[in-house]
Scaffold this active site. Structure first.
Site, PDB file in Angstrom:
ATOM      1  N   ASP A  34      54.998  25.968  36.042  1.00 30.40           N
ATOM      2  CA  ASP A  34      54.129  24.229  36.904  1.00 30.40           C
ATOM      3  C   ASP A  34      55.714  23.907  37.310  1.00 30.40           C
ATOM      4  O   ASP A  34      55.084  22.865  38.370  1.00 30.40           O
ATOM      5  CB  ASP A  34      53.106  24.463  36.058  1.00 30.40           C
ATOM      6  CG  ASP A  34      52.404  26.303  35.376  1.00 30.40           C
ATOM      7  OD1 ASP A  34      53.252  26.659  36.413  1.00 30.40           O
ATOM      8  OD2 ASP A  34      51.653  25.762  34.801  1.00 30.40           O
ATOM      9  N   TYR A  79      45.726  32.534  25.792  1.00 27.59           N
ATOM     10  CA  TYR A  79      47.600  32.195  26.375  1.00 27.59           C
ATOM     11  C   TYR A  79      47.900  31.970  25.768  1.00 27.59           C
ATOM     12  O   TYR A  79      49.364  32.217  25.361  1.00 27.59           O
ATOM     13  CB  TYR A  79      47.057  31.189  27.633  1.00 27.59           C
ATOM     14  CG  TYR A  79      48.779  30.305  27.911  1.00 27.59           C
ATOM     15  CD1 TYR A  79      48.631  31.482  29.620  1.00 27.59           C
ATOM     16  CD2 TYR A  79      49.303  30.036  27.192  1.00 27.59           C
ATOM     17  CE1 TYR A  79      49.954  31.059  30.452  1.00 27.59           C
ATOM     18  CE2 TYR A  79      50.557  29.614  27.407  1.00 27.59           C
ATOM     19  CZ  TYR A  79      50.647  29.378  29.373  1.00 27.59           C
ATOM     20  OH  TYR A  79      52.346  30.107  29.610  1.00 27.59           O
TER      21      TYR A  79
HETATM   22  C1  GLA Z   1      50.674  28.278  33.412  1.00 29.20           C
HETATM   23  C2  GLA Z   1      51.435  28.531  32.372  1.00 29.20           C
HETATM   24  C3  GLA Z   1      53.343  28.832  32.932  1.00 29.20           C
HETATM   25  C4  GLA Z   1      53.550  30.013  33.289  1.00 29.20           C
HETATM   26  C5  GLA Z   1      51.854  31.109  34.487  1.00 29.20           C
HETATM   27  C6  GLA Z   1      51.609  32.200  34.138  1.00 29.20           C
HETATM   28  O1  GLA Z   1      50.519  28.288  34.307  1.00 29.20           O
HETATM   29  O2  GLA Z   1      51.646  26.699  32.831  1.00 29.20           O
HETATM   30  O3  GLA Z   1      53.634  27.712  32.232  1.00 29.20           O
HETATM   31  O4  GLA Z   1      53.550  30.742  31.842  1.00 29.20           O
HETATM   32  O5  GLA Z   1      50.564  30.662  32.700  1.00 29.20           O
HETATM   33  O6  GLA Z   1      53.167  32.803  34.976  1.00 29.20           O
END
Ligand code: GLA
Length: 385
Positions: free
Chosen positions: A171, A221
């Site tokens: 991100d 997550y």
């Molecule tokens: C979120 C996390 C990223 C990545 C995505 C999945 O956005 O912040 O680092 O792992 O999920 O691709």
């Protein structure tokens, strides 16, 4: 787009003086390559034309005053290294400050106001925009002249260390390095990347928001990085060269199947497939093979839903509803999962009716109103003044 003049006048009415620096930081999409970042694999994101705008001014004290204009919320704290707040948005800012201080960069007190047009909890990384825009402003005021990579790492470390979210670099990288009309294929192991023109001919990228959000802290997550690390630790007993899932081959995975639980096997299998899909997507983008891009999106979604198990029923409904729509080449959940948006490749002709139909059926099935956004690929973080 939020106008700089508007931001300036909001800042003046809040703090009585004009800001010294203003910054824009965008959200992101990810074409493909989900959950591969913290597995040292490949991602294919782009920054988008929805941003967060920041205004800063040093205030000659050791106090930091923050105003989240949209939330009508304020937080003030001293820059003494002991940071705490019950406001999530302020935690991101404190985490960033802590990372600067770890680098021995001297930060003096300042006033900051920010405003956002990025939907929150939609999976388009409003949090990375907050971290990166805030970091860019501090860098400017402290005259630390950090490179974009340093800022990306600061933002990511803030999340990992202060917020306790075990996310990867996707991100922050996307928000800082974005370029108009270009997606970036990044190798997360050695942090190299290339820009690719996104020309989808008669197709457009549309995000449809489930309007359900599950925080990364309470969702599953955080379990995924540790599950992946467990696979690596088991497999590397036989194959010491496997330092991350990036270096695991299909043959090694098959060979290790009996040592792995079904869940761990599935997690690794998804990551292998997703890394392959990133490269296949690049090839399809270069030849404008929309059908193949669509197929890869669906296949990514299936893996995210069934093997990696980071989707949710609302996301699955939105993706399933695209099946009968001839003008949709492909769709998948985007970002961390457990809510947020789907990314859809839709033919321009009749696009609005198609979206309307999907929204209507989604509402009938889930009882929830969805929203949608036409995505334009835009430049990354910039200092405006
Ligand atoms: C979120 C996390 C990223 C990545 C995505 C999945 O956005 O912040 O680092 O792992 O999920 O691709």
């Amino acid at each position: 787009m939020i106008q700089t003049e508007k931001l300036q006048s909001l800042f003046i009415s809040e703090y009585g003086e004009a800001p010294q620096v203003t910054v824009r930081a965008p959200g992101r999409i990810n074409l493909i390559g989900e959950h591969t970042d913290y597995n040292m694999g490949f991602v294919f994101p782009a920054a988008i034309d929805k941003s967060m705008y920041f205004a800063f001014r040093e205030n000659g004290t050791m106090t930091c005053n923050l105003t989240a204009h949209d939330k009508d919320a304020k937080v003030s704290f001293d820059l003494d290294g002991t940071y705490d707040t019950d406001k999530l948005w302020a935690k991101y800012c404190m985490g960033v400050i802590k990372e600067f201080q770890k680098k021995n960069i001297k930060i003096s007190g300042f006033d900051c106001l920010f405003q956002s047009e990025i939907p929150i909890g939609a999976g388009v990384s409003s949090s990375a925009a907050l971290e990166c825009g805030f970091a860019k402003g501090i860098d400017h005021m402290a005259n630390s002249q950090l490179a974009n990579w340093d800022l990306a790492i600061i933002g990511n470390q803030a999340e990992n260390n202060f917020l306790g979210i075990q996310s990867g670099i996707l991100d922050q990288f996307s928000s800082l390095f974005g370029k108009a009309n270009k997606a970036m294929l990044m190798d997360c192991e050695n942090k190299t990347f290339d820009y690719y023109e996104v020309d989808l001919d008669t197709y457009e990228i549309v995000l449809i928001n489930t309007n359900v959000k599950h925080s990364h802290l309470s969702s599953g997550y955080n379990d995924r990085p540790s599950e992946c690390a467990e696979v690596v630790s088991i497999v590397s007993e036989s194959y010491p060269e496997v330092s991350s899932l990036r270096h695991l081959t299909r043959e090694q995975l098959e060979d290790s199947e009996s040592n792995l639980s079904k869940v761990l096997y599935n997690r690794a299998s998804f990551i292998l497939g997703e890394n392959e899909r990133v490269h296949a997507f690049k090839a399809a983008l270069l030849t404008k093979d929309i059908e193949e891009m669509g197929r890869l999106l669906y296949s990514s979604h299936q893996g995210l839903q069934n093997l990696y198990e980071v989707s949710c029923s609302e996301l699955n409904v939105l993706v399933d509803l695209t099946d009968v729509e001839e003008s949709i080449a492909g769709a998948r959940m985007m970002g961390g999962g457990f809510g947020g948006c789907t990314l859809n490749l839709i033919h321009r002709e009749g696009m609005e009716e198609v979206i309307e139909r999907i929204q209507l059926k989604y509402k009938q099935i889930t009882g929830i109103d969805s929203t949608y956004y036409h995505v334009k690929i835009a430049n990354g973080v910039e200092v405006l003044k």
